[in-house]
Design an enzyme around this catalytic site. Sequence first.
Site, short mmCIF file in Angstrom:
data_model
loop_
_atom_site.label_atom_id
_atom_site.label_comp_id
_atom_site.label_asym_id
_atom_site.label_seq_id
_atom_site.Cartn_x
_atom_site.Cartn_y
_atom_site.Cartn_z
N GLN A 11 0.83 -1.21 0.00
CA GLN A 11 0.00 0.00 0.00
C GLN A 11 0.86 1.26 0.00
O GLN A 11 0.64 2.17 -0.80
CB GLN A 11 -0.90 0.02 1.25
CG GLN A 11 -1.96 -1.04 1.32
CD GLN A 11 -2.86 -0.82 2.51
OE1 GLN A 11 -3.77 0.01 2.47
NE2 GLN A 11 -2.61 -1.55 3.59
N TYR A 60 6.72 -7.17 7.06
CA TYR A 60 5.90 -8.36 7.27
C TYR A 60 4.76 -7.90 8.16
O TYR A 60 4.95 -7.67 9.36
CB TYR A 60 6.73 -9.45 7.95
CG TYR A 60 6.03 -10.78 8.13
CD1 TYR A 60 6.44 -11.90 7.41
CD2 TYR A 60 4.99 -10.94 9.04
CE1 TYR A 60 5.82 -13.14 7.59
CE2 TYR A 60 4.36 -12.16 9.22
CZ TYR A 60 4.78 -13.25 8.50
OH TYR A 60 4.15 -14.47 8.68
N TYR A 124 4.74 -9.73 15.92
CA TYR A 124 4.82 -8.64 14.95
C TYR A 124 5.42 -7.39 15.59
O TYR A 124 6.39 -6.81 15.08
CB TYR A 124 3.44 -8.35 14.38
CG TYR A 124 3.37 -7.07 13.59
CD1 TYR A 124 4.05 -6.92 12.38
CD2 TYR A 124 2.61 -5.98 14.05
CE1 TYR A 124 3.99 -5.73 11.66
CE2 TYR A 124 2.54 -4.80 13.34
CZ TYR A 124 3.23 -4.67 12.15
OH TYR A 124 3.17 -3.50 11.44
#
Length: 288
Positions: A11, A60, A124
């Site tokens: 994006q 990621y 994350y």
Amino acid sequence: MKALVFGTTGQLGIELARTAPRGTLLLAFGREAADLTHPATCAALVAATDADVVINAAAYTAVDAAETDRETARLVNAAAPGAMAKAAAARALPFLHVSTDYVFDGSGTRPWREDDPTAPLGAYGATKLEGERLVGAAGGPHVILRTSWVFSAHGRNFVRTMLRLGAERDRLSVVDDQRGGPSAAADIARALWAIARAFAEGRGQDGVFHYAGAPAVTWAGFAEAIFAASSLPRKPEVARIATADYPTPARRPANSVLDCTRIGAVYGIEQPDWRASLARVIRELETT
């Protein structure tokens, strides 16, 4: 200005290309040419570049998958940015790196400041935080830009998911006890270009900065705004639920709101109103 950009198919990478200032030469590398699971390869590209600035828009971002694929997440979110930042530092090239609100634990109610204690809830956030530390430790000119709740007219994001589901269902259950600042990828891209320009003009300042949309809203509130701005002939009902009612492999921060005062004071970049950006994204989706 010549810019080397990693992550061109995401994006943010797409919007960096679309919003590049006039006269900017973009050296863009997607996954096929710059696989961040191979940090040395990416670092070599930086070492060989004649660019004036390096922007890392790759990450990621599969939050739940990172819980069971931590090694890949670490390579992409930490090892590769660290290696690239070292290569950039050796050339005294500014390195602009995008990070996330997930470095915080989401506690409290006030917006998070850059110097607040970090405490990621999952893999994350932990790998992104490690990436921040490696970029900072590289010793070169750098900016780490933390953002949240990214959306655009392309890729996988909450806006596109809500519009798709809203066209199929009469009622959607959406979490209402997580608050954050939706951030249009185009707005983040413009902020990065403004920072890159400041470095090119000798005005760049190193460090961590926060940049996200305002005002703060819950996911349920965001969903309602999406439907209100859309041209869906039938607006679905949004049922407000608790996080506990929608369990996921990775824990989400309850408070993702970021204090964006510092980026305004240092770079003159104002916090964007996500509602205006949302209207533009939905208009693009509905006219293309």
